[in-house]
Design an enzyme around this catalytic site. Structure first.
Site, PDB file in Angstrom:
ATOM      1  N   GLY A 219      59.837 -13.489  10.106  1.00 34.02           N
ATOM      2  CA  GLY A 219      59.336 -12.181  10.503  1.00 34.02           C
ATOM      3  C   GLY A 219      60.400 -11.317  11.145  1.00 34.02           C
ATOM      4  O   GLY A 219      61.576 -11.350  10.759  1.00 34.02           O
ATOM      5  N   SER A 220      59.998 -10.560  12.158  1.00 34.09           N
ATOM      6  CA  SER A 220      60.904  -9.566  12.730  1.00 34.09           C
ATOM      7  C   SER A 220      62.061 -10.154  13.518  1.00 34.09           C
ATOM      8  O   SER A 220      63.002  -9.428  13.861  1.00 34.09           O
ATOM      9  CB  SER A 220      60.114  -8.607  13.619  1.00 34.09           C
ATOM     10  OG  SER A 220      59.263  -7.789  12.833  1.00 34.09           O
ATOM     11  N   THR A 221      62.034 -11.461  13.828  1.00 32.68           N
ATOM     12  CA  THR A 221      63.216 -12.039  14.478  1.00 32.68           C
ATOM     13  C   THR A 221      64.410 -12.012  13.520  1.00 32.68           C
ATOM     14  O   THR A 221      65.559 -12.015  13.959  1.00 32.68           O
ATOM     15  CB  THR A 221      62.954 -13.488  14.937  1.00 32.68           C
ATOM     16  OG1 THR A 221      62.579 -14.295  13.818  1.00 32.68           O
ATOM     17  CG2 THR A 221      61.867 -13.524  15.995  1.00 32.68           C
ATOM     18  N   LYS A 223      65.290  -9.539  11.907  1.00 32.41           N
ATOM     19  CA  LYS A 223      65.923  -8.224  12.019  1.00 32.41           C
ATOM     20  C   LYS A 223      67.253  -8.299  12.757  1.00 32.41           C
ATOM     21  O   LYS A 223      68.097  -7.406  12.614  1.00 32.41           O
ATOM     22  CB  LYS A 223      64.968  -7.243  12.703  1.00 32.41           C
ATOM     23  CG  LYS A 223      63.760  -6.888  11.833  1.00 32.41           C
ATOM     24  CD  LYS A 223      62.725  -6.055  12.566  1.00 32.41           C
ATOM     25  CE  LYS A 223      61.518  -5.759  11.670  1.00 32.41           C
ATOM     26  NZ  LYS A 223      60.420  -5.037  12.352  1.00 32.41           N
TER      27      LYS A 223
END
Length: 486
Positions: A219-221, A223
């Site tokens: 997920g957004s980790t 990013k």
């Protein structure tokens, strides 16, 4: 010699030759296989009649052998079984896992480095003993990790990894659900077989160390990796203006991806720092699309994806960033979706590399190997695997992550008086199951002592309440505090 005697003589000679061939076959051809056969009772008796070495955390033995009151001389015992089972593994009459397996030669006393010790024991007519293994684990950090997972609501599944950024030392590693290795060490071999079958059939997979053996969309980790690739390209820094807005249309597709909250991230053009603070999907979809699959894959691999790195603990799964993704998949990879998967260990390595000026250190859980008299036989030296990013890129990312904890999505990790860097992640799964919650962080940001990754795979949390910051942030905070305040 008459014929009957001659026939009997030839028959006896053939029997003797057959016996000789069979003995030679068993002693030289099959010897290794027979000695390693778990059903070989002589091997079992010898194994349980030797004092196996201890596994240590600090000065405490979390696994050791004690005198037994049955026909075997020693019983393997685990003092904090559930908390440390993913690391120690188990020792049984038919198999070993975890450190019990990776360090079996030392613990059993068969390691060549213990030759002198074995010789002294033989000459002095003393019972042989195994060597001891000192782990890198910080007891306070492990307590915080375990207690954090145990506090999750319901029958939760998750894992935590904490690393020392400058060395790669594993300071904490916890996984839930877990198991009791004492049951595998029982001398009731039938009961051992039963518990093994029971746990292997358990749909919750308690025997898997989720910290190293479970890969899920980060997920957004992820990013962090996308932002690193963008800054390394030379076209961006923390203050660069990047696309914001309500939605991103995937290339070569009619599909439209929106931000997690349905908002516009603060405008059509925002800074990279603001994009990280609010975890803007549009920004990182756009960046991954512009960078392309090769640049994204190169950056991911520099952090450790598509490989394994933990050498002293078995069961490690590869975190994957496929190089054959098409443009829509590549764009989605920028927010840690599509075909990207990671272990908690891998995401801890990403955070640790940023904390360590871009250097990726090989993680390790065995600090020292010691003889029975506690003299040090070997000590693990820290080893750099790669230079994932430049120190300048690491500084830019750190500024962005500190801002995310100070006033962004990662505020649950705030520690009074300490500058913390962190990032949340909520990875979508299938429509039938809730999302995965992730959290990565390190602290203190100006002198990092610990980097943490938390994965909450499932818990009894309502779907609209699942978020990396809400579930993982407090666990990461407790671990960081435990290390910093030790």
């Amino acid at each position: 010699m008459n014929k009957p005697i001659r026939v009997v003589s030839v028959f006896c000679l053939l029997l003797f030759l057959a016996l000789l061939v069979n003995a030679t076959y068993l002693m030289y051809v099959r010897s290794d296989a027979l000695s390693e056969d778990p059903n070989n009772r002589r091997v079992i008796t010898a194994t349980f009649s030797r004092e196996r070495g201890a596994i240590l955390v600090g000065k405490d033995a979390i696994a050791r052998s004690v005198p037994s009151d049955d026909k075997y001389k020693f019983q393997r015992t685990y003092s904090q079984p559930f908390k440390y089972a993913p690391i120690t593994g188990y020792f049984s009459w038919y198999d070993q896992t975890g450190v019990e397996r990776s360090q079996n030669e030392v613990l059993s006393g068969d390691d060549s480095r213990l030759f002198v010790t074995r010789l002294v024991d033989l000459l002095s007519n003393s019972d042989p003993k195994g060597g001891n293994v000192q782990l890198t684990i910080n007891a306070a950090a492990q307590d915080a990790a375990w207690e954090g997972l145990e506090a999750l609501p319901g029958d939760a599944q998750g894992a935590v990894v904490a690393l020392q950024p400058t060395t790669g030392r594993v300071l904490a590693m916890a996984s839930t659900p877990t198991f009791d290795p004492n049951k595998f060490a029982s001398h009731d071999f039938g009961a051992v077989r039963d518990i093994s079958e029971q746990l292997n059939d358990d749909p919750r997979d308690p025997l898997i160390n989720r910290a190293t053996g479970t890969t899920l969309p980060p997920g957004s980790t992820f990013k962090l990796v996308t932002a690193a690739a963008a800054i390394e390209s030379g076209n961006y820094d923390a203050d660069s203006m990047v696309p914001g807005g309500f939605q991103f249309k995937l290339p070569q597709s009619t599909a439209v991806i929106r931000n997690h909250d349905g908002g516009n991230c603060g405008g059509d053009r925002i800074t990279m720092t603001q994009a990280m603070q609010v975890s803007c999907n549009v920004t990182f979809l756009s960046l991954a699309n512009d960078l392309g699959v090769e640049a994204m894959a190169d950056q991911a691999e520099k952090f450790g994806f598509n490989d394994t790195s933990l050498e002293d603990l078995g069961g490690q799964a590869e975190s994957l960033y496929p190089r054959d993704m098409d443009p829509p998949q590549t764009a989605m990879s920028g927010i840690g979706q599509s075909n990207v998967t990671a272990t908690p260990l891998q995401m801890a390595m990403v955070a640790a590399a940023i904390a360590n000026d871009g250097d990726v250190m090989r993680p390790y859980v065995v600090d020292e190997v010691r003889a029975p008299n506690l003299s040090v036989l070997d000590r693990t030296d820290p080893q750099s695997i790669s230079k994932a990013i430049s120190s300048t890129t690491a500084e830019e990312l750190t500024k962005m992550l500190v801002a995310t904890v100070d006033s962004g999505t990662a505020t649950p990790a705030q520690i009074p008086g300490v500058e913390v860097a962190g990032k949340t992640g909520t990875a979508q799964s299938t429509p039938e199951r809730p999302p995965y919650a992730w959290f990565v962080s390190f602290a203190p940001a100006d002198d990092p002592q610990v980097a943490v990754a938390v994965l909450v795979q499932s818990s009894d949390t309502s779907r609209d309440e699942i978020a990396g910051g809400r579930l993982g942030g407090p666990i990461a905070k407790a671990i960081m505090e435990a290390v910093i305040n030790r």
